[in-house]
Design a protein around this motif. Structure first.
Motif: not given
Length: 245
Positions: A87-88, A101-102, A118, A158, A76, A105
């Motif tokens: 994005v996912n 993931a966050l 996200c 998210l 990410m 980012l």
């Protein structure tokens, strides 16, 4: 272009860049929200994303990351530099994966830019109750599973989820109205359902509370994609009830 003013995301289910431009050329100067999935991204890479952004289009980069938390976080961080809008990940990867993931980012977003939103995939709209229980061995009904994953994504920080429009009211009730719902499985009346199971029309999706709808073949396979797109736009703006036959 503010993405909240463009709720219709066109799924570019192609493998060749030439097919993308052949479609976009039919839209004149219309600024679009485009979904680039695995097939197209793995074929054309970042170069196509840059070209689409240079033309003023918004991009949902639909790669559905699902791996160990450290790997997803680093991936990410790289994706954040591409200046895409959404994005996912798969919510099934768990809370720590979504949190990483966050974090990735945020770390990868260029100073002065907003990080990509996200969102987490709950259950694919091609997944039926039977497939979920018998093949994936996930117990319970599909609505409960979707809501559980949505809550997990919300607790992880998210911005929203991918679900069927049919589950949007339950997601909004559980996670709040500002929690985004991006909903594929959209078909016009008379269209083939293809490999989708949990589907609605654009009108139904809006009336159920969807923030964005993802439309693929109803536009891209149409003889007149612009006409089909405008028809869907008009239907989105009129929430009177329709049904799929």
């Amino acid at each position: 272009m503010n993405i909240n003013k463009n709720p219709i995301i066109i799924a570019l289910d192609y493998s060749e860049e030439s097919q993308v431009w052949e479609l976009i050329d039919k839209f004149d100067d219309e600024q679009l929200f485009l979904k680039v999935g695995m097939e197209l991204y793995y074929s054309c890479g970042n170069n196509l994303l840059h070209k689409l952004k240079d033309k003023g289009h918004n991009i949902f980069l639909d790669l559905k990351l699902h791996d160990i938390p450290n790997t997803v976080g680093k991936a990410m961080k790289s994706l954040a530099r591409l200046d895409v809008d959404i994005v996912n990940v798969h919510a099934a990867g768990g809370r720590l994966m979504m949190e990483r993931a966050l974090e990735g980012l945020v770390a990868g977003t260029v100073s002065g830019k907003e990080r990509p939103m996200c969102i987490a995939v709950t259950q694919l709209t091609s997944t039926s109750q039977e497939v979920m229980q018998e093949q994936l061995k996930i117990n319970g009904n599909i609505e409960d599973v979707v809501v559980h994953y949505a809550k997990l994504a919300n607790e992880s920080g998210l911005d929203g989820v991918v679900s069927s429009p049919l589950e949007v009211p339950l997601v909004k009730e559980s996670c709040g109205t500002s929690f985004l719902t991006v909903t594929p499985g959209i078909r016009m009346i008379g269209d083939s359902k293809d490999d989708q199971q949990r589907i609605t029309t654009p009108k139904q999706a809006k009336s159920l509370g969807s923030d964005f709808i993802v439309v693929g073949r109803s536009i891209t396979a149409s003889k007149n994609p612009l006409e089909a797109y405008l028809k869907i736009k008009n239907e989105w703006n009129d929430i009177s009830e329709t049904t799929i036959s």
